[in-house]
Design an enzyme around this catalytic site. Structure first.
Site, short mmCIF file in Angstrom:
data_model
loop_
_atom_site.label_atom_id
_atom_site.label_comp_id
_atom_site.label_asym_id
_atom_site.label_seq_id
_atom_site.Cartn_x
_atom_site.Cartn_y
_atom_site.Cartn_z
N HIS A 66 59.75 51.89 45.22
CA HIS A 66 59.38 53.24 45.69
C HIS A 66 57.86 53.18 45.77
CE1 HIS A 66 59.88 57.86 45.38
NE2 HIS A 66 58.59 57.63 45.56
N HIS B 141 54.12 53.15 45.54
CA HIS B 141 53.24 53.70 44.50
C HIS B 141 51.86 53.06 44.61
CE1 HIS B 141 55.41 50.23 42.83
NE2 HIS B 141 54.30 49.96 42.15
P1 5GP Z 1 54.56 47.31 40.48
O1 5GP Z 1 54.60 46.06 39.69
O2 5GP Z 1 55.89 47.59 41.17
O3 5GP Z 1 53.39 47.42 41.41
O4 5GP Z 1 54.29 48.48 39.44
C1 5GP Z 1 55.29 49.15 38.75
C2 5GP Z 1 54.60 49.85 37.62
O5 5GP Z 1 55.46 50.84 37.11
C3 5GP Z 1 54.22 48.95 36.43
O6 5GP Z 1 52.81 49.00 36.23
C4 5GP Z 1 54.99 49.52 35.25
O7 5GP Z 1 54.23 49.54 34.07
C5 5GP Z 1 55.30 50.93 35.72
N1 5GP Z 1 56.56 51.47 35.22
C6 5GP Z 1 57.78 50.88 35.30
N2 5GP Z 1 58.71 51.70 34.78
C7 5GP Z 1 58.07 52.82 34.39
C8 5GP Z 1 58.51 54.03 33.78
O8 5GP Z 1 59.69 54.24 33.50
N3 5GP Z 1 57.55 54.96 33.50
C9 5GP Z 1 56.23 54.76 33.80
N4 5GP Z 1 55.38 55.74 33.47
N5 5GP Z 1 55.79 53.63 34.38
C10 5GP Z 1 56.69 52.68 34.66
ZN ZN Z 2 62.50 56.48 44.94
#
Ligand code: 5GP
Ligand code: ZN
Length: 113
Positions: free
Chosen positions: A99, A101
């Protein structure tokens, strides 16, 4: 742009999973990353489900601009307005949640590029 039932960030947006809210507009939600990489580390997400920033840029560039404004506001509220923004886009780039971010890091002088 539909919500997906098994998306963790959709659940956070819908308050089915708790989060620490940092900012919110009609279209954007921002919350603290569970595993912060800086003194202030927010995740800024569109409330509608899109898988990554490329899809968002195609479908709704104004919403992408709104996310940047939200990042700036968070940086102004917590620091001096300066921030680092990162969009991990695709598995090979480290994206783990599909999703869109924006990682927003601020709250201190950041090391590295
Ligand atoms: P990506 O690696 O996809 O760019 O970043 C995903 C981010 O989401 C990671 O930095 C991880 O710490 C954060 N994250 C994953 N699950 C959760 C959650 O349930 N709550 C929060 N606040 N952050 C989350
Ligand atoms: Zn979503």
């Amino acid at each position: 742009m539909t919500q997906t039932d098994d998306c963790i960030f959709c659940k956070i947006i819908n308050h089915e999973i708790p989060s620490t809210k940092m900012y919110e507009t009609e279209n954007v939600y921002a919350f603290a990353d569970l595993n912060p990489q800086a003194k202030v580390h927010a995740l800024v997400v569109p409330k509608t489900h899109v898988k990554d920033v490329t899809e968002l840029a195609d479908k709704d560039p104004q919403l992408l601009a709104e996310m940047i404004r939200v990042a700036h506001t968070i940086a102004q509220e917590t620091y001096n307005g300066q921030f680092r923004a990162v969009f991990n886009t695709g598995e090979d780039a480290g994206q783990t949640v599909f999703h869109c971010h924006m990682h927003v890091m601020t709250g201190e002088k950041l090391e590295g590029e």
